[in-house]
Design an enzyme around this catalytic site. Structure first.
Site, PDB file in Angstrom:
ATOM      1  N   CYS A   1       0.890  -1.166  -0.125  1.00  0.00           N
ATOM      2  CA  CYS A   1      -0.145   0.058   0.083  1.00  0.00           C
ATOM      3  C   CYS A   1       0.900   1.176  -0.263  1.00  0.00           C
ATOM      4  O   CYS A   1       2.129   1.104  -0.531  1.00  0.00           O
ATOM      5  CB  CYS A   1      -1.035   0.062   1.387  1.00  0.00           C
TER       6      CYS A   1
ATOM      7  N   ARG B   1      -3.357  -0.674   5.574  1.00  0.00           N
ATOM      8  CA  ARG B   1      -3.950  -2.037   4.721  1.00  0.00           C
ATOM      9  C   ARG B   1      -3.081  -3.195   4.502  1.00  0.00           C
ATOM     10  O   ARG B   1      -3.432  -4.042   4.658  1.00  0.00           O
ATOM     11  CB  ARG B   1      -4.321  -1.266   3.085  1.00  0.00           C
TER      12      ARG B   1
ATOM     13  N   ASP C   1      -7.767   4.100   1.105  1.00  0.00           N
ATOM     14  CA  ASP C   1      -7.056   4.122   2.049  1.00  0.00           C
ATOM     15  C   ASP C   1      -7.718   4.621   3.284  1.00  0.00           C
ATOM     16  O   ASP C   1      -8.449   5.785   3.274  1.00  0.00           O
ATOM     17  CB  ASP C   1      -5.960   4.998   1.579  1.00  0.00           C
TER      18      ASP C   1
END
Length: 144
Positions: free
Chosen positions: A8, A14, A113
């Site tokens: 990420c 994440r 996100d």
């Protein structure tokens, strides 16, 4: 498949969640996570830790690391959270072409996100990550 990398941006929200889910569901596979703009050395976001714990997972020992040519070369599969991450990785490390996919590839979705957002955003991200992992695991077993 021996090595998988999840990617990420900051490597604190994440990708650590994807890493722990894949590692749980693929015993015998080494799963790493890294960030395109990693907050190197920083622990996982407190809300990611909280969401993971709510699902019986522990990412409290996680420390962010920057994606590197070495990590990319060591892995057979790289799973990113957004299509833009795939493009950025392929531009930065041309050697990865053909082994980078979004975690939501099969469901045709990106994973937004949740950084600096409320807990609900982390819950939503976790649900999407869990779905992506569930879609990938049987396919990874077939490739192994």
């Amino acid at each position: 498949m021996k090595h998988i990398l999840t990617v990420c941006i900051g490597n604190i929200c994440r990708s650590p969640l994807a890493q722990v889910l894949l590692a749980r569901d693929l015993p015998g596979t080494t799963v790493w996570s890294a960030g395109l703009g990693a907050l190197v050395g920083q622990g996982a976001d407190p809300l990611s830790i909280e969401v993971a714990a709510a699902h019986g997972l522990d990412i409290s020992a996680h420390r962010a690391q920057q994606v590197s040519s070495f990590l990319c070369q060591q892995t057979e599969l790289i799973l990113v959270m957004e299509q833009s991450h795939k493009s950025q990785l392929e531009q930065q490390f041309p050697v990865v072409r053909g082994k980078v996919f979004t975690l939501g590839h099969y469901g045709k979705f990106d994973i937004a996100d949740p950084y600096r957002q409320p807990r609900e955003a982390f819950d939503t991200a976790f649900a999407a990550i869990a779905q992506g992992v569930a879609d990938w695991v049987p396919r990874i077993h077939k490739l192994s």
